[in-house]
Design a protein around this motif. Structure first.
Motif, mmCIF file in Angstrom:
data_model
loop_
_atom_site.group_PDB
_atom_site.id
_atom_site.type_symbol
_atom_site.label_atom_id
_atom_site.label_comp_id
_atom_site.label_asym_id
_atom_site.label_seq_id
_atom_site.Cartn_x
_atom_site.Cartn_y
_atom_site.Cartn_z
ATOM 1 N N MET A 102 9.992 61.608 41.826
ATOM 2 C CA MET A 102 9.572 63.086 41.830
ATOM 3 C C MET A 102 8.950 63.405 40.207
ATOM 4 N N VAL A 103 7.974 64.273 40.351
ATOM 5 C CA VAL A 103 7.247 64.588 39.327
ATOM 6 C C VAL A 103 7.384 66.092 39.087
ATOM 7 N N PHE A 104 8.036 66.598 37.948
ATOM 8 C CA PHE A 104 8.251 67.851 37.760
ATOM 9 C C PHE A 104 7.407 68.646 37.010
ATOM 10 N N GLN A 105 7.418 70.025 37.269
ATOM 11 C CA GLN A 105 6.511 70.872 36.583
ATOM 12 C C GLN A 105 6.512 70.863 35.087
ATOM 13 N N ASN A 106 7.569 70.534 34.531
ATOM 14 C CA ASN A 106 7.661 70.377 33.025
ATOM 15 C C ASN A 106 7.805 69.136 32.454
ATOM 16 N N TYR A 107 7.316 68.235 33.459
ATOM 17 C CA TYR A 107 7.411 66.772 33.221
ATOM 18 C C TYR A 107 8.656 65.958 33.179
ATOM 19 N N ALA A 108 9.645 66.597 32.307
ATOM 20 C CA ALA A 108 11.090 65.982 32.269
ATOM 21 C C ALA A 108 10.924 64.846 31.809
ATOM 22 N N LEU A 109 10.091 64.471 30.752
ATOM 23 C CA LEU A 109 10.211 63.140 30.088
ATOM 24 C C LEU A 109 11.506 62.975 29.253
ATOM 25 N N TYR A 110 12.275 61.889 29.299
ATOM 26 C CA TYR A 110 13.210 61.712 28.137
ATOM 27 C C TYR A 110 12.372 61.616 26.709
ATOM 28 N N PRO A 111 12.985 62.767 25.644
ATOM 29 C CA PRO A 111 12.228 62.906 24.736
ATOM 30 C C PRO A 111 12.559 61.973 23.769
ATOM 31 N N HIS A 112 13.532 61.248 23.870
ATOM 32 C CA HIS A 112 14.172 60.234 22.626
ATOM 33 C C HIS A 112 13.633 58.788 23.281
ATOM 34 N N MET A 113 12.807 58.565 24.269
ATOM 35 C CA MET A 113 12.236 57.230 24.829
ATOM 36 C C MET A 113 10.815 56.991 24.605
ATOM 37 N N SER A 114 10.216 56.151 24.448
ATOM 38 C CA SER A 114 8.730 55.659 24.421
ATOM 39 C C SER A 114 8.422 55.975 25.793
ATOM 40 N N VAL A 115 6.897 56.188 25.893
ATOM 41 C CA VAL A 115 6.556 56.374 27.125
ATOM 42 C C VAL A 115 6.853 55.036 27.894
ATOM 43 N N TYR A 116 6.648 53.796 27.334
ATOM 44 C CA TYR A 116 7.138 52.387 28.011
ATOM 45 C C TYR A 116 8.478 52.793 28.676
ATOM 46 N N ASP A 117 9.426 53.116 27.796
ATOM 47 C CA ASP A 117 10.773 53.264 28.216
ATOM 48 C C ASP A 117 11.115 54.382 29.222
ATOM 49 N N ASN A 118 10.342 55.435 28.969
ATOM 50 C CA ASN A 118 10.299 56.353 30.160
ATOM 51 C C ASN A 118 9.984 55.851 31.279
ATOM 52 N N MET A 119 9.040 54.968 31.359
ATOM 53 C CA MET A 119 8.480 54.329 32.679
ATOM 54 C C MET A 119 9.476 53.447 33.363
ATOM 55 N N ALA A 120 10.102 52.604 32.269
ATOM 56 C CA ALA A 120 10.717 51.634 32.706
ATOM 57 C C ALA A 120 12.372 51.890 33.094
ATOM 58 N N PHE A 121 12.660 53.224 32.811
ATOM 59 C CA PHE A 121 14.041 53.478 32.758
ATOM 60 C C PHE A 121 14.794 53.314 34.246
ATOM 61 N N GLY A 122 14.049 54.061 35.374
ATOM 62 C CA GLY A 122 14.373 53.760 36.809
ATOM 63 C C GLY A 122 14.583 52.287 37.042
ATOM 64 N N LEU A 123 13.642 51.498 36.639
ATOM 65 C CA LEU A 123 13.692 50.074 37.095
ATOM 66 C C LEU A 123 14.905 49.359 36.218
#
Lengths: 366, 297
Positions: free
Chosen positions: A80-101
């Motif tokens: 799911m992609v949220f309106q306010n992005y809901a990125l994890y603020p303490h993780m890098s872009v890479y870790d944000n994307m890798a989190f689910g995996l």
């Protein structure tokens, strides 16, 4: 990848308020479906029920043939992609994307491959080491999409993903989302209140209002053949004109007669359709682009009428003229070279091939 | 024409001047009140420091200004640091405080996450209830707690304090953490849920790192309360071997009506050192933690 089915899905809150009132919807594999409607119409609730973030009060939701009513979000294989992005603020872009995996215990090499591939598709490879706060709104939205793509889920869910972006970026990201869907082809359900987004992105548009589906169809079909007054008024900008009128029969032919006596001839191929309503009060619906000056190429079934503009809006490629006719606002789209003046009667043409007749008692298009 | 323009100009200057004057007034008032309060706040510790540097004879000497040390000496400090009992007080305080802080943080982070985020029936009322217990003062609680601690056979035992201090620290820290967790947008948990996290993973991998400033603020609070507690150890501890710093210094350095002022002051300063060091390093986090929600909406 999978099809999604909603059968008699209901969402009721304490106190008996129903946000979604028993909707049925079949979404095919690879399809891009947009749920659109005014705020409070139940579109976001429907999406959240598909995601598993809201419990359903009745009916069934199936993803890929499996009923998921009681399956938690993490086991539904959705992203799911949220309106306010809901990125994890303490993780890098890479870790944000890798989190689910990572949570799903994918091997490191596989995670790395998927994240880099998604970053390439979204053009965010140089940002992988950054934290979300060092990104612009558009970049954050890309990362949020990247987080969805790497999972390679059965279904993508988008909840008004472009609403936080400025107008220019919104158009750009819209194209981007369409491109991504053409590349990965994952079944996508997208919620928006913006009918332009709905029209441009969707294979099929689902128009919702007051918790029910008003109409489902490809964008062009909704535009040309709206089923209800609500759809007719919601799709298209500026909105369709609704003019109170009567259908009158005169020597075998039918006419739309406006309250001031203006008579517009009904095209022959529609006479049979409208004849049962002869003598009744109806709403004559016509889009501004079909109420225009006499500079059109298509000369069939044109009905002349004269109105006096109250406001003229030159837009460059076209001019919008606004009229008031017996208490009803009417808008016409004119060729910019037409010399229109406020207060001076203007000769107009109604494209009767494109008109809609609405039964005011049911609000259904006849 | 010039006659008409001049008054207008004067008007503008007058306005700008009055604004500047108002700002200057505000600044002066602010500085003045800050200086006055700094003096009021700092006078006791400075007096303690000066006294701790004096010999007993000089403390007793009433002739000079008490704000002046004629022959500074560290003998009070050496005497304390060479005293096995004082070292034990310090170690007791450290032992109790570390255990209390750990216990408090585990309980209040879990409690705050459950009460603030997991939305179950009665969670609101429970959260308010937790806060209300904080309003009961320890001077009222120590009598029933004496019965409980006694019943558990933990009277005159430093571990009894580990059981009792959380009644002060857990409610407040839970309350801080509920507020901090509330400032984290709910889409973050939803994203984590969809990404495949269960509640514990969500807490551990998302909430604790994101709420770190709040957790540090709560830790500092728990540390301060536990380190400075006075009523409970006074009531529950009687033998010097189990005493923490706060009561140890007072009970052992005051013999009847003989006050070892220099050593008392040196002991109090040494006792105040750990909180000061912690505050100095973590001040920014502490402020960020306490003001969360005020600015994040």
């Amino acid at each position: 990848m999978a099809q999604v089915s909603l059968r008699k899905v209901i969402k009721a809150y304490e106190g008996g308020v129903q946000a979604v009132k028993g909707i049925d919807l079949e979404i095919a594999d690879h399809e891009f479906v947009v749920l659109v409607g005014p705020s409070g119409c139940g579109k976001s609730t429907t999406l959240r029920m598909i995601a598993g973030l809201e419990e359903i009060s009745g009916g069934d939701i199936a993803i890929g043939g499996t009923i998921v009513n009681d399956i938690p979000p993490r086991d539904r294989d959705i992203a799911m992609v949220f309106q306010n992005y809901a990125l994890y603020p303490h993780m890098s872009v890479y870790d944000n994307m890798a989190f689910g995996l990572t949570l799903r215990k994918f091997p490191k090499a596989e995670i790395d491959k998927r994240v880099k591939e998604a970053a390439r598709i979204l053009d965010i490879t140089p940002l992988l080491e950054r934290k979300p706060k060092a990104l612009s709104g558009g970049q954050r939205q890309r990362v949020a999409m990247g987080r969805a793509i790497v999972r390679d889920p059965k279904v993508f869910l988008f909840d008004e993903p472009l609403s936080n972006l400025d107008a220019k970026l919104r158009v750009q990201m819209r194209t981007e989302i369409k491109k991504v869907h053409q590349t990965v082809k994952t079944t996508t359900i997208y919620v928006t209140h913006d009918q332009v987004e709905a029209m441009t992105l969707a294979d099929r548009v689902v128009v919702m209002n007051h918790g029910v589906i008003e109409q489902v169809g490809p964008p062009q079909e909704l535009y040309h053949h709206p089923a209800t007054k609500f759809v007719a008024g919601f799709i298209g900008s500026p909105a369709m004109n609704f003019i109170p009128a009567r259908i009158e029969e005169a020597s075998g032919a039918l006419n739309v007669v406006m309250n001031n006596g203006t008579t517009l001839a009904v095209p022959e191929d529609r006479v049979a359709r409208y004849r049962p309503h002869a003598g009744k009060q109806v709403l004559f619906g016509i889009r501004p682009e079909h109420l225009t000056d006499d500079k059109t190429m298509d000369k069939s079934n044109l009905a002349p009428l004269s109105l006096t503009p109250e406001v003229i809006e030159p837009m460059g490629m076209e001019t919008l003229a606004h009229f008031r006719h017996e208490g009803t606002e009417i808008t016409a789209r004119l060729d910019p070279s037409t010399p229109a003046e406020v207060g001076k009667p203007l000769a107009l043409i109604a494209h009767m091939n494109q008109m809609h007749i609405i039964d005011p008692t049911t609000d259904k298009v006849i | 024409m010039s006659a008409t323009t001049i008054p207008v100009k004067q008007g503008i200057y007058h306005k700008a001047g009055s604004l500047r004057r108002e700002r200057r007034w505000a600044l002066w008032t602010a500085y003045l009140s800050l200086i006055v309060s700094a003096i009021i706040m700092l006078a006791p510790p400075v007096y303690m420091l000066l006294t701790s540097l004096k010999t007993s004879a000089e403390v007793a000497d009433q002739s000079g200004s008490p704000w002046w040390v004629s022959s500074p000496t560290l003998e009070n400090y050496w005497a304390l640091l060479g005293n096995r009992m004082f070292i034990d007080f310090f170690l007791n305080s450290a032992k109790v405080t570390i255990a209390v802080v750990a216990l408090t943080m585990v309980i209040s982070v879990l409690a705050a996450f459950a009460l603030g985020r997991m939305r179950f029936w009665g969670s609101q009322a429970l959260a308010t209830g937790v806060f209300l217990t904080y309003l009961v003062p320890d001077t009222l609680l120590f009598i029933p707690l004496y019965q409980i601690v006694g019943g558990l056979g933990l009277l005159d035992n430093a571990w009894g304090l580990v059981l009792v201090y959380p009644t002060l620290t857990v409610p407040f820290c839970t309350w801080i953490m509920i507020g901090y967790f509330a400032s984290i947008p709910k889409e973050l948990d939803e994203a984590a849920l969809i990404d495949g996290a269960n509640w514990m993973q969500m807490l551990w991998k998302i909430f604790i790192p994101v709420a770190l400033p709040g957790i540090i603020a709560a830790t500092i609070f728990a540390f301060t309360v536990s380190w400075a507690a006075f009523v409970y150890p006074t009531a529950f501890i009687t033998s010097p071997a189990e005493m923490p710093m706060t009561i140890g210094v007072v009970s052992q350095l005051i013999r009847g009506d003989t006050f070892a002022w220099g050593q008392l002051m040196a002991g109090a300063l040494l006792a105040a050192l750990p909180p000061v060091v912690i505050y100095a390093f973590l001040m920014d986090y502490y402020i960020a933690g306490l003001t969360a929600g005020a600015t994040k909406g």
